[in-house]
Design a protein around this motif. Sequence first.
Motif, mmCIF file in Angstrom:
data_model
loop_
_atom_site.group_PDB
_atom_site.id
_atom_site.type_symbol
_atom_site.label_atom_id
_atom_site.label_comp_id
_atom_site.label_asym_id
_atom_site.label_seq_id
_atom_site.Cartn_x
_atom_site.Cartn_y
_atom_site.Cartn_z
ATOM 1 N N UNK A 73 39.249 42.950 31.488
ATOM 2 C CA UNK A 73 38.746 41.889 32.344
ATOM 3 C C UNK A 73 39.035 42.264 33.783
ATOM 4 N N UNK A 74 38.392 41.589 34.708
ATOM 5 C CA UNK A 74 38.578 41.902 36.113
ATOM 6 C C UNK A 74 38.343 40.700 36.989
ATOM 7 N N UNK A 85 34.453 36.498 38.488
ATOM 8 C CA UNK A 85 34.958 37.235 37.327
ATOM 9 C C UNK A 85 33.780 38.018 36.751
ATOM 10 N N UNK A 86 33.674 39.327 37.011
ATOM 11 C CA UNK A 86 32.452 40.046 36.635
ATOM 12 C C UNK A 86 32.307 40.333 35.153
ATOM 13 N N UNK A 126 43.184 48.828 40.532
ATOM 14 C CA UNK A 126 42.964 48.153 41.811
ATOM 15 C C UNK A 126 41.837 48.854 42.540
ATOM 16 N N UNK A 127 41.015 48.085 43.251
ATOM 17 C CA UNK A 127 39.889 48.679 43.963
ATOM 18 C C UNK A 127 39.523 47.897 45.203
ATOM 19 N N UNK A 165 40.688 43.624 40.958
ATOM 20 C CA UNK A 165 41.829 43.786 40.072
ATOM 21 C C UNK A 165 41.304 43.827 38.637
ATOM 22 N N UNK A 166 41.678 44.850 37.890
ATOM 23 C CA UNK A 166 41.215 44.975 36.513
ATOM 24 C C UNK A 166 42.359 45.279 35.566
#
Length: 402
Positions: free
Chosen positions: A73-74, A100-101, A349-350, A373-374
């Motif tokens: 999840x991310x 939440x993608x 993290x991105x 955040x994933x």
Amino acid sequence: MKKLLIYLVLMIVVSLWGGTSIFSYDGYPIQYYGKDVYSMGMGETGSSDVFRYNSGYANPAQSNESNKALFGTGLLFGYTNYKSRYNNIERSYRDDSLDLPYFSISIPIKKHRFGFQLNSFANGVVKNQIQIDSLTIERQEVDRYLYRADLIYSYRIKDLSLGVSGNYYLGHHNQLFEQTSSTNTVPTSESRKKNYKNPSMTAGFIQRFQKHAIGAYATLPVKLTGEEKWTSFVGSGDESKSEYELPLTIGSGYTGYVFPELKVSTDLVYETYSETDPALRDSWKAGVGIAYEPDVSRKRHWYQKLPIRVGYSLRALPFTTENGEYVDETALSAGISFPLKGETNRLDLGMQYLTRGDLDSNNLQDSSIMFMIGFTGFDIFSKAPDRTAPREIPKAEELQQW
């Protein structure tokens, strides 16, 4: 199971928000392509990345590469800055964004793998207020959202993975117009609410060649149908039929190690929107990413063991703005991963900087900074049972001879 419940609650709560864009009046400006946060920090590539625990299933063949049950999840959050030009006057506004993608589960059973993925497929949210004159204020709102739920099955034959998924789309498109003035006792207001849904299907493959892999997938076109309701300050109309067509989508990707610790990935997604509406053009998104994947057994310091990546993507949106000009999008991204306790558990993290549209050609422009955040891993199904409890061992029976 407690972790799974936490993810589900988080998914429900966060889905109350959506990505913000000033182009939400014209179409669906924000779209996710079934990738995880790792891929989003790498130019949104990775549909053929079988060299890691990949929890993004844009290509349903992706979901059988490991022998672990994977959860993914991310969370995306940040802000978007709008710019507009009207009557040679430029205005700007900064808005927050939270989304939440995806949420995904993949479970192995021998050579088979079954999975589920929920995507925030496409969305756009915007609120606008303008002072017409000293007495009149005009307000407009748009909230459009499409969710996509996938049931996934895949099977592996040596280095070839085959996959298929049933896709179900569910969405809405709500608009509000309101005008208030100190000279009017009753404000002018009008709202239009649409909802639609329907299923589709995706099939794909991934072929691995030692340190290289290629893959492709296709999603069938579908016409989403539902109801539309119109209301205003003078009353409401009868419900009518609403429709929205999604085109044939074709995706392809390559991932490979060009050097022992350097991985390159490219992806291309093409959508035939011109077949659904002559006013639209075919949409596409291309991305390229580079990742440093260290061999941790040969690294001394902890910071040398962290995977890092960068990426770039370019997208052509299918719709035009009011002046008839099409909208393009570019994005730069970067990411880093931190291993957590357990073989498959990982924190990604991105960060992404994105521009959409152009003030000179569209009279509108978005620029956003998004943080990602994933979470990946958390294999609660394949843990070894605890056999450390004390047990009574029976004594051997002594047999007498006659």
